[in-house]
Design a protein around this motif. Structure first.
Motif, mmCIF file in Angstrom:
data_model
loop_
_atom_site.group_PDB
_atom_site.id
_atom_site.type_symbol
_atom_site.label_atom_id
_atom_site.label_comp_id
_atom_site.label_asym_id
_atom_site.label_seq_id
_atom_site.Cartn_x
_atom_site.Cartn_y
_atom_site.Cartn_z
ATOM 1 N N PHE A 1 53.787 -6.870 98.336
ATOM 2 C CA PHE A 1 53.747 -6.165 99.615
ATOM 3 C C PHE A 1 52.668 -6.667 100.558
ATOM 4 O O PHE A 1 52.841 -6.658 101.778
ATOM 5 C CB PHE A 1 53.521 -4.670 99.354
ATOM 6 C CG PHE A 1 53.723 -3.802 100.568
ATOM 7 C CD1 PHE A 1 54.997 -3.411 100.950
ATOM 8 C CD2 PHE A 1 52.650 -3.358 101.318
ATOM 9 C CE1 PHE A 1 55.203 -2.610 102.060
ATOM 10 C CE2 PHE A 1 52.838 -2.562 102.436
ATOM 11 C CZ PHE A 1 54.127 -2.182 102.798
ATOM 12 N N HIS A 2 51.555 -7.104 100.015
ATOM 13 C CA HIS A 2 50.400 -7.397 100.858
ATOM 14 C C HIS A 2 50.150 -8.886 101.032
ATOM 15 O O HIS A 2 50.007 -9.387 102.132
ATOM 16 C CB HIS A 2 49.166 -6.715 100.274
ATOM 17 C CG HIS A 2 47.903 -6.948 101.048
ATOM 18 N ND1 HIS A 2 47.797 -6.654 102.380
ATOM 19 C CD2 HIS A 2 46.713 -7.466 100.676
ATOM 20 C CE1 HIS A 2 46.575 -6.966 102.801
ATOM 21 N NE2 HIS A 2 45.909 -7.472 101.788
ATOM 22 N N ALA B 1 54.628 -12.504 101.311
ATOM 23 C CA ALA B 1 54.743 -11.108 101.725
ATOM 24 C C ALA B 1 54.614 -10.940 103.236
ATOM 25 O O ALA B 1 55.222 -10.037 103.814
ATOM 26 C CB ALA B 1 53.691 -10.262 101.010
ATOM 27 N N ASN B 2 53.840 -11.818 103.892
ATOM 28 C CA ASN B 2 53.677 -11.667 105.338
ATOM 29 C C ASN B 2 54.926 -12.079 106.117
ATOM 30 O O ASN B 2 54.969 -11.939 107.341
ATOM 31 C CB ASN B 2 52.448 -12.430 105.846
ATOM 32 C CG ASN B 2 52.504 -13.916 105.549
ATOM 33 O OD1 ASN B 2 53.507 -14.409 105.059
ATOM 34 N ND2 ASN B 2 51.421 -14.616 105.831
ATOM 35 N N LEU C 1 57.827 -10.654 105.390
ATOM 36 C CA LEU C 1 58.693 -9.476 105.376
ATOM 37 C C LEU C 1 58.884 -8.971 106.800
ATOM 38 O O LEU C 1 57.924 -8.816 107.553
ATOM 39 C CB LEU C 1 58.069 -8.356 104.540
ATOM 40 C CG LEU C 1 58.085 -8.488 103.015
ATOM 41 C CD1 LEU C 1 57.055 -7.552 102.406
ATOM 42 C CD2 LEU C 1 59.475 -8.194 102.459
ATOM 43 N N LYS D 1 59.944 -5.915 109.473
ATOM 44 C CA LYS D 1 59.559 -4.501 109.457
ATOM 45 C C LYS D 1 60.492 -3.684 108.577
ATOM 46 O O LYS D 1 60.042 -2.868 107.760
ATOM 47 C CB LYS D 1 59.556 -3.946 110.875
ATOM 48 C CG LYS D 1 59.211 -2.476 110.948
ATOM 49 C CD LYS D 1 59.270 -1.979 112.380
ATOM 50 C CE LYS D 1 59.114 -0.468 112.438
ATOM 51 N NZ LYS D 1 59.188 0.054 113.816
ATOM 52 N N GLN E 1 62.414 -4.772 106.141
ATOM 53 C CA GLN E 1 62.238 -5.181 104.751
ATOM 54 C C GLN E 1 60.973 -4.573 104.160
ATOM 55 O O GLN E 1 60.963 -4.144 103.002
ATOM 56 C CB GLN E 1 62.180 -6.714 104.658
ATOM 57 C CG GLN E 1 63.504 -7.404 104.902
ATOM 58 C CD GLN E 1 63.360 -8.914 105.024
ATOM 59 O OE1 GLN E 1 62.305 -9.419 105.427
ATOM 60 N NE2 GLN E 1 64.416 -9.646 104.697
ATOM 61 N N ARG E 2 59.919 -4.518 104.947
ATOM 62 C CA ARG E 2 58.652 -3.957 104.464
ATOM 63 C C ARG E 2 58.800 -2.464 104.174
ATOM 64 O O ARG E 2 58.267 -1.957 103.187
ATOM 65 C CB ARG E 2 57.544 -4.211 105.488
ATOM 66 C CG ARG E 2 56.149 -3.805 105.006
ATOM 67 C CD ARG E 2 55.082 -4.276 105.975
ATOM 68 N NE ARG E 2 54.985 -5.732 105.980
ATOM 69 C CZ ARG E 2 54.285 -6.435 105.104
ATOM 70 N NH1 ARG E 2 53.606 -5.812 104.149
ATOM 71 N NH2 ARG E 2 54.253 -7.749 105.167
ATOM 72 N N HIS E 3 59.514 -1.756 105.043
ATOM 73 C CA HIS E 3 59.726 -0.323 104.813
ATOM 74 C C HIS E 3 60.538 -0.095 103.541
ATOM 75 O O HIS E 3 60.223 0.799 102.745
ATOM 76 C CB HIS E 3 60.443 0.301 106.011
ATOM 77 C CG HIS E 3 59.519 0.617 107.146
ATOM 78 N ND1 HIS E 3 59.653 1.750 107.923
ATOM 79 C CD2 HIS E 3 58.440 -0.029 107.645
ATOM 80 C CE1 HIS E 3 58.708 1.772 108.850
ATOM 81 N NE2 HIS E 3 57.965 0.695 108.692
ATOM 82 N N GLU F 1 53.159 0.823 111.498
ATOM 83 C CA GLU F 1 52.809 -0.366 110.724
ATOM 84 C C GLU F 1 52.384 0.067 109.337
ATOM 85 O O GLU F 1 51.525 0.932 109.177
ATOM 86 C CB GLU F 1 51.677 -1.135 111.397
ATOM 87 C CG GLU F 1 51.282 -2.400 110.641
ATOM 88 C CD GLU F 1 50.122 -3.141 111.285
ATOM 89 O OE1 GLU F 1 49.659 -4.133 110.702
ATOM 90 O OE2 GLU F 1 49.685 -2.717 112.377
ATOM 91 N N TYR G 1 48.711 -2.295 103.111
ATOM 92 C CA TYR G 1 48.455 -2.058 101.694
ATOM 93 C C TYR G 1 46.986 -1.691 101.486
ATOM 94 O O TYR G 1 46.095 -2.296 102.076
ATOM 95 C CB TYR G 1 48.779 -3.304 100.864
ATOM 96 C CG TYR G 1 48.498 -3.145 99.386
ATOM 97 C CD1 TYR G 1 49.426 -2.532 98.563
ATOM 98 C CD2 TYR G 1 47.303 -3.572 98.839
ATOM 99 C CE1 TYR G 1 49.176 -2.369 97.208
ATOM 100 C CE2 TYR G 1 47.042 -3.408 97.490
ATOM 101 C CZ TYR G 1 47.991 -2.801 96.675
ATOM 102 O OH TYR G 1 47.731 -2.638 95.341
#
Length: 214
Positions: free
Chosen positions: A28-29, A58-59, A61, A63, A65-67, A119, A122
């Protein structure tokens, strides 16, 4: 599933399930050069022996996908959640930014916990455990001893050379893979984190850690 979100200055910090351990941070981070341990962890958990994280960052991802990643990482690690994670990772590697609606529907009630237009970041937080003794460590330390893997034991984390651990997690011996995977999950569930220490030796592990170190 732990759907808690902590808001600080408009930034939301999801509460990930302890069972993911340090893999949550990798996924995630940020993604370090030691991602192979997370890769092996997911291969075993998802029962996808050909899964490969090479090229994942991870960067990258999106928005959405991150959620979705946050929603899944808030759930207990199991076959279903691991396969959801591998699906997102493959999409990112392929340069895709959309998410599978079918996968999103599976975690819809968890996604609804996350406010729109925020936003997600992590926050590395130790999952403290209430174990009365070191019982959760025993299976992992027994295996580490058999594998000649140095381990420095601390109150809430263990230092290990993650590259070497990943090689054992990818062993052609399925019995060893399964036993090691189960031991690592037990560590995570008990609140212990595995931290990377390249070049760790048995001597330095005993100097750095407590009396249970190998």
């Amino acid at each position: 599933m732990n759907g808690n979100l902590k808001c600080v200055d408009g930034l939301y910090y999801p509460e990930f399930h302890a069972g993911w351990g340090g893999c949550a941070e990798e996924l995630f981070h940020y993604t370090s050069r030691y991602f192979v341990c997370t890769q092996a962890f997911l291969r075993n958990l998802a029962d996808q022996r050909q899964f490969n994280m090479s090229g994942y960052q991870a960067n990258n991802l999106s928005k959405t996908q991150r959620h979705l990643m946050a929603a899944i990482l808030a759930c207990e690690p199991n076959l279903q959640s691991a396969r959801g994670i591998t699906q997102i990772v493959r999409s990112v590697i392929n340069g895709e930014t959309d998410i599978s609606e079918a996968l999103a529907d599976t975690y819809r009630e968890y996604l609804n916990v996350i406010p729109e237009d925020v936003e997600l970041v992590y926050s590395c937080r130790a999952h403290h455990h209430n174990q009365p003794d070191v019982a959760p460590l025993d299976p992992f330390l027994n295996l580490a001893g058999r594998l000649n893997l140095p381990v420095a034991v601390h109150p809430h984390h263990l230092e290990v050379p993650l590259k070497a651990l990943a090689q054992h997690l990818d062993s052609p011996n399925s019995s060893l893979r399964n036993s090691l995977q189960e031991a690592i999950l037990n560590l995570h569930f008990a609140g212990y984190a595995l931290k990377n220490h390249p070049g760790l030796t048995h001597k330095s592990a005993r100097i750095l850690g407590d009396e249970h170190s190998l």
